[in-house]
Motif scaffolding. Structure first.
Motif, PDB file in Angstrom:
ATOM      1  N   ASP A  48       0.765   6.081  -9.718  1.00  0.00           N
ATOM      2  CA  ASP A  48       1.368   4.805  -9.298  1.00  0.00           C
ATOM      3  C   ASP A  48       1.606   4.767  -7.792  1.00  0.00           C
ATOM      4  O   ASP A  48       1.569   3.686  -7.190  1.00  0.00           O
ATOM      5  CB  ASP A  48       2.692   4.591 -10.041  1.00  0.00           C
ATOM      6  CG  ASP A  48       2.470   4.386 -11.541  1.00  0.00           C
ATOM      7  OD1 ASP A  48       1.358   3.957 -11.908  1.00  0.00           O
ATOM      8  OD2 ASP A  48       3.392   4.662 -12.321  1.00  0.00           O
ATOM      9  N   ASP A  49       1.863   5.938  -7.162  1.00  0.00           N
ATOM     10  CA  ASP A  49       2.030   5.979  -5.702  1.00  0.00           C
ATOM     11  C   ASP A  49       0.761   5.518  -5.010  1.00  0.00           C
ATOM     12  O   ASP A  49       0.794   4.741  -4.045  1.00  0.00           O
ATOM     13  CB  ASP A  49       2.377   7.403  -5.249  1.00  0.00           C
ATOM     14  CG  ASP A  49       3.685   7.884  -5.849  1.00  0.00           C
ATOM     15  OD1 ASP A  49       4.534   7.030  -6.158  1.00  0.00           O
ATOM     16  OD2 ASP A  49       3.844   9.112  -5.993  1.00  0.00           O
ATOM     17  N   TRP A  50      -0.371   6.034  -5.492  1.00  0.00           N
ATOM     18  CA  TRP A  50      -1.656   5.658  -4.887  1.00  0.00           C
ATOM     19  C   TRP A  50      -1.973   4.197  -5.159  1.00  0.00           C
ATOM     20  O   TRP A  50      -2.431   3.478  -4.279  1.00  0.00           O
ATOM     21  CB  TRP A  50      -2.764   6.558  -5.453  1.00  0.00           C
ATOM     22  CG  TRP A  50      -4.142   6.083  -5.096  1.00  0.00           C
ATOM     23  CD1 TRP A  50      -4.734   6.146  -3.882  1.00  0.00           C
ATOM     24  CD2 TRP A  50      -5.071   5.438  -5.973  1.00  0.00           C
ATOM     25  NE1 TRP A  50      -5.999   5.586  -3.931  1.00  0.00           N
ATOM     26  CE2 TRP A  50      -6.219   5.152  -5.211  1.00  0.00           C
ATOM     27  CE3 TRP A  50      -5.050   5.092  -7.316  1.00  0.00           C
ATOM     28  CZ2 TRP A  50      -7.336   4.525  -5.760  1.00  0.00           C
ATOM     29  CZ3 TRP A  50      -6.164   4.463  -7.869  1.00  0.00           C
ATOM     30  CH2 TRP A  50      -7.280   4.186  -7.086  1.00  0.00           C
ATOM     31  N   LEU A  51      -1.708   3.736  -6.376  1.00  0.00           N
ATOM     32  CA  LEU A  51      -2.018   2.355  -6.743  1.00  0.00           C
ATOM     33  C   LEU A  51      -1.233   1.375  -5.881  1.00  0.00           C
ATOM     34  O   LEU A  51      -1.745   0.307  -5.508  1.00  0.00           O
ATOM     35  CB  LEU A  51      -1.712   2.140  -8.229  1.00  0.00           C
ATOM     36  CG  LEU A  51      -2.435   0.979  -8.913  1.00  0.00           C
ATOM     37  CD1 LEU A  51      -3.930   1.200  -8.907  1.00  0.00           C
ATOM     38  CD2 LEU A  51      -1.937   0.815 -10.345  1.00  0.00           C
ATOM     39  N   ALA A  52      -0.007   1.734  -5.521  1.00  0.00           N
ATOM     40  CA  ALA A  52       0.814   0.841  -4.707  1.00  0.00           C
ATOM     41  C   ALA A  52       0.285   0.704  -3.289  1.00  0.00           C
ATOM     42  O   ALA A  52       0.605  -0.265  -2.594  1.00  0.00           O
ATOM     43  CB  ALA A  52       2.256   1.361  -4.670  1.00  0.00           C
ATOM     44  N   ALA A  53      -0.536   1.678  -2.838  1.00  0.00           N
ATOM     45  CA  ALA A  53      -1.076   1.624  -1.473  1.00  0.00           C
ATOM     46  C   ALA A  53      -2.275   0.697  -1.361  1.00  0.00           C
ATOM     47  O   ALA A  53      -2.710   0.375  -0.254  1.00  0.00           O
ATOM     48  CB  ALA A  53      -1.465   3.024  -1.008  1.00  0.00           C
ATOM     49  N   LEU A  54      -2.839   0.258  -2.488  1.00  0.00           N
ATOM     50  CA  LEU A  54      -4.021  -0.595  -2.449  1.00  0.00           C
ATOM     51  C   LEU A  54      -3.656  -2.012  -2.019  1.00  0.00           C
ATOM     52  O   LEU A  54      -2.516  -2.479  -2.200  1.00  0.00           O
ATOM     53  CB  LEU A  54      -4.688  -0.647  -3.822  1.00  0.00           C
ATOM     54  CG  LEU A  54      -5.111   0.690  -4.447  1.00  0.00           C
ATOM     55  CD1 LEU A  54      -5.886   0.455  -5.724  1.00  0.00           C
ATOM     56  CD2 LEU A  54      -5.930   1.499  -3.476  1.00  0.00           C
ATOM     57  N   HIS A  55      -4.641  -2.702  -1.469  1.00  0.00           N
ATOM     58  CA  HIS A  55      -4.440  -4.100  -1.084  1.00  0.00           C
ATOM     59  C   HIS A  55      -4.155  -4.917  -2.346  1.00  0.00           C
ATOM     60  O   HIS A  55      -4.831  -4.731  -3.372  1.00  0.00           O
ATOM     61  CB  HIS A  55      -5.696  -4.625  -0.381  1.00  0.00           C
ATOM     62  CG  HIS A  55      -5.487  -5.925   0.322  1.00  0.00           C
ATOM     63  ND1 HIS A  55      -5.453  -7.135  -0.337  1.00  0.00           N
ATOM     64  CD2 HIS A  55      -5.301  -6.219   1.639  1.00  0.00           C
ATOM     65  CE1 HIS A  55      -5.267  -8.116   0.530  1.00  0.00           C
ATOM     66  NE2 HIS A  55      -5.158  -7.582   1.743  1.00  0.00           N
ATOM     67  N   PRO A  56      -3.171  -5.792  -2.321  1.00  0.00           N
ATOM     68  CA  PRO A  56      -2.820  -6.546  -3.542  1.00  0.00           C
ATOM     69  C   PRO A  56      -3.998  -7.282  -4.164  1.00  0.00           C
ATOM     70  O   PRO A  56      -4.088  -7.379  -5.397  1.00  0.00           O
ATOM     71  CB  PRO A  56      -1.746  -7.524  -3.044  1.00  0.00           C
ATOM     72  CG  PRO A  56      -1.157  -6.864  -1.838  1.00  0.00           C
ATOM     73  CD  PRO A  56      -2.281  -6.114  -1.188  1.00  0.00           C
ATOM     74  N   THR A 111       2.376  10.622   1.165  1.00  0.00           N
ATOM     75  CA  THR A 111       2.084  11.791   0.341  1.00  0.00           C
ATOM     76  C   THR A 111       2.176  11.369  -1.121  1.00  0.00           C
ATOM     77  O   THR A 111       3.283  11.197  -1.661  1.00  0.00           O
ATOM     78  CB  THR A 111       3.086  12.928   0.630  1.00  0.00           C
ATOM     79  OG1 THR A 111       3.021  13.252   2.021  1.00  0.00           O
ATOM     80  CG2 THR A 111       2.747  14.166  -0.179  1.00  0.00           C
ATOM     81  N   ALA A 112       1.031  11.167  -1.742  1.00  0.00           N
ATOM     82  CA  ALA A 112       1.005  10.697  -3.131  1.00  0.00           C
ATOM     83  C   ALA A 112       1.141  11.870  -4.083  1.00  0.00           C
ATOM     84  O   ALA A 112       0.486  12.894  -3.922  1.00  0.00           O
ATOM     85  CB  ALA A 112      -0.298   9.946  -3.397  1.00  0.00           C
TER      86      ALA A 112
END
Length: 680
Positions: free
Chosen positions: A224-232, A219-220
């Protein structure tokens, strides 16, 4: 019923004449009433006198009156019955009842039944009579006006009620329709894995739908919460694209990977629009996120299929040339011991070495062709359970004790139609690869199961068709493969093994064999997580009889004439020498034109035509068409270094009865000639 012609009469004061119907059987009293009404200062009354009720009813049917004076005692009617008859006949006319009886109860009852007033004859004078008539007419008119107004009001209420009901029903339909649209939209979003989002640029707050919470697994609430879910590997690129979109004033349109769910990487596409505030500054970014993982997988499968098709075309051409080279070598190896009977032991050993090397080359070419075009093989009705038990037995003898081999096969496994040798090669190859991927030990699992693929599931695989399949899975707990390696494992000559430990043709041959059986293959693997290869083979409903095995002894000819046609001189020469050794007569030609000339001259003597399909000037397919015109029952065998199902089918459709794949051995050649000549 008499129509009311006085329903809308003007007020009494403005009328010039008031027409009254007098119902009185006593003439004296009638004249008295006339005299009383003559001297009225308010109105002029016109009396129509009748003695009976029946006469009154007749007058009402033909005349038009403003009121009725009624005596309750008549020759043909008495009492309130007279009143009721006139009320029924002229309900809109005011009636004043006259009687000699001073009976208040009767007066009240008369008013209840429709009379406007009640007068006693003995107490009546001009003022009371005129006043009574005047008030009666006015009260009746007022009552009629009120009734009309009530009717109009009721009609308007009914009309308005109907309008409100219709409007309410229409509103209810629109609400229901919108609810249905919303429900369909939600279902469509869930089915397509689409979710909506809104990003407030200044506060970095994010709100998104339940579909995105499920898609991302979180639950974003913040950027920054959403950005952390992206593939590095994609995070920097996506962040740069976002701020470029904001600075340039347009929406974001990008594809990227997410890795918020453990051990799972998914592809996402974002399409959005940028909204500005009143001063024109970027305020919000709104749009959708859609899961396109399956689309990406299908694209990868399609690109891999295109690449394999191109490589297959190249490999097929190389295999064709190699087969033309190996065919005379295999023929010479078999022919030399027959021609030279006093070979020493060393020469015989050299011939065996030559034979083995040529045969290894032929096997290698078969592997190339299995990848390039698929091979038909010898098909039969197979129960894979027995085949997999044999594979497990072989693998257990070759793997170290640190690897546990497990087999899971249901009792009622569906049968398939296939070549047992080729499928054995497929499963052994996959098991050997699994063994090599576990140098420190692990578990190798072979599992078979019945599986139905419907229309929706078939879209997950590029080459799948709806139907019943038997799925054989070979799984290991080894080193696994990266995505880049997976994209190349089916390329011919590609290998991850050390030099000298593999040709890189194993999985290429596996792919070709599976395709030739009408099946397809799926691979799942992650680095350090192991690999799983799934082979999907169409289930078979009927047994297919295997071909009859040839006899052990080589058959010989009876001096039949054979026309051998091939543009490779070495193949023509060794085939001619071989056939002549085994008691055949032979004519040779190097192309289709020369073959047609020879066939035209010797068509009555030629027993069999043995012709290559791919030749310059005129190929075998064009030549056999002309030969069939010269001799419709020509006996012909096609030769080719390419043994695809399409090539075999086309050759048989144009007139060839048999197909001899290069490189062929002496046994293959003599057995096919014997079979063809004995079937004529």
């Amino acid at each position: 019923m008499v129509g009311d012609c006085h329903a809308t009469t003007r007020p009494l004061e403005s009328q010039s004449v008031v027409n009254l119907l007098l119902v009185e059987d006593n003439l004296a009293e009638a004249r008295l009433l006339q005299e009383l009404l003559k001297g009225s200062l308010f109105s002029r009354f016109q009396l129509t006198h009748v003695k009976r009720l029946s006469e009154a009813i007749a007058q009402l049917q033909s005349g038009c009156f403003n009121g009725i004076l009624l005596d309750l005692t008549l020759p043909d009617s008495t009492g309130l019955a007279s009143l009721e008859a006139l009320v029924q006949q002229a309900p809109n006319l005011p009636i004043v009842v006259l009687t000699n009886t001073n009976d208040n109860e009767l007066a009240v009852e008369a008013v209840r039944r429709g009379a406007q007033d009640y007068l006693f004859k003995r107490q009546m004078n001009q003022d009371s009579l005129v006043r009574s008539l005047r008030y009666a007419i006015e009260r009746k008119q007022s009552a009629q006006a009120l009734q009309a107004a009530n009717e109009i009001l009721e009609l308007r209420v009914q009309e308005r009620t109907a309008e409100l009901k219709a409007a309410n029903e229409q509103l209810q339909r629109e609400v229901t329709q919108r609810q249905q649209i919303q429900e369909r939209l939600v279902l469509a979003q869930q089915a397509a894995k689409i979710g909506t989002f809104e990003w407030h640029i200044r506060s970095n707050a994010i709100t998104w739908s339940a579909e995105l919470e499920e898609l991302y697994g979180l639950t974003a609430q913040h950027y920054d919460d959403w950005l952390a879910a992206l593939h590095p590997d994609d995070r920097a690129t996506v962040e740069s694209a976002i701020w470029q979109a904001v600075s340039r004033g347009h929406g974001l349109d990008i594809e990227f990977r997410i890795s918020s769910v453990p051990n799972e990487t998914r592809w996402i596409t974002v399409k959005s629009s940028l909204l500005r505030d009143a001063s024109g500054l970027p305020q919000r970014l709104i749009g959708i996120h859609m899961d396109i993982t399956e689309k990406k997988q299908l694209e990868a499968q399609f690109l891999r299929a295109q690449r394999l098709e191109s490589l297959g075309t190249l490999a097929g051409g190389i295999a064709h040339d190699l087969n033309n080279i190996l065919t005379p070598i295999l023929g010479v190896v078999k022919l030399l011991p027959l021609k030279i009977t006093n070979l020493d032991e060393q020469s015989q050993d050299l011939l065996k070495t030559l034979d083995n090397s040529a045969q290894r080359g032929a096997d290698l070419v078969k592997q190339i062709l299995s990848f390039a075009r698929g091979v038909e093989g010898k098909r039969g009705y197979l129960q894979l359970k027995h085949l997999l038990l044999e594979v497990k037995r072989i693998i257990q003898q070759t793997v170290p004790k640190s690897i546990q081999v497990c087999l899971d096969v249901p009792t009622h496994l569906w049968a398939v139609s296939g070549d047992a040798t080729q499928l054995h090669q497929v499963f052994v190859n996959l098991c050997v690869n699994a063994r090599d991927a576990m140098p420190t030990g692990g578990e190798l699992l072979i599992r078979a199961e019945n599986h139905l693929i419907d229309q929706a599931a078939s879209r997950r695989y590029l080459e799948a068709k709806p139907g019943a399949y038997v799925v054989v899975s070979v799984s290991d707990t080894g080193t696994g493969m990266s995505e880049a390696v997976i994209q190349r494992i089916f390329d011919p000559f590609f290998t991850t093994k050390a030099i000298g430990q593999g040709t890189g043709l194993g999985l290429s041959a596996v792919l070709g064999i599976v395709k030739s059986h009408g099946g397809f293959l799926d691979v799942q693997s992650q680095v350090d997580q192991g690999s799983q290869f799934q082979i999907f083979l169409p289930a078979s409903q009927a047994a297919i009889a295997p071909p009859v095995a040839p006899g052990a002894e080589l058959p010989v000819g009876q001096q039949q004439l054979v026309l051998v046609v091939d543009d490779e001189l070495a193949i023509c020469e060794i085939t001619k020498a071989t056939l002549e050794t085994y008691h055949y007569q032979v004519l040779t030609a190097s192309d289709g034109m020369e073959a047609i000339t020879l066939f035209a001259d010797h068509k009555d003597k030629i027993a069999v035509v043995l012709m290559d399909l791919m030749m310059p000037v005129m190929d075998g397919l064009a030549a056999i068409t002309i030969m069939n015109r010269l001799k419709p029952d020509v006996c012909a065998i096609a030769m080719s270094g390419l043994t695809s199902k399409e090539a075999v089918a086309r050759a048989k459709a144009l007139g060839f009865q048999q197909f001899l794949a290069k490189p062929f051995t002496t046994e293959d050649l003599l057995q096919m000639l014997h079979q063809r000549l004995n079937s004529v």
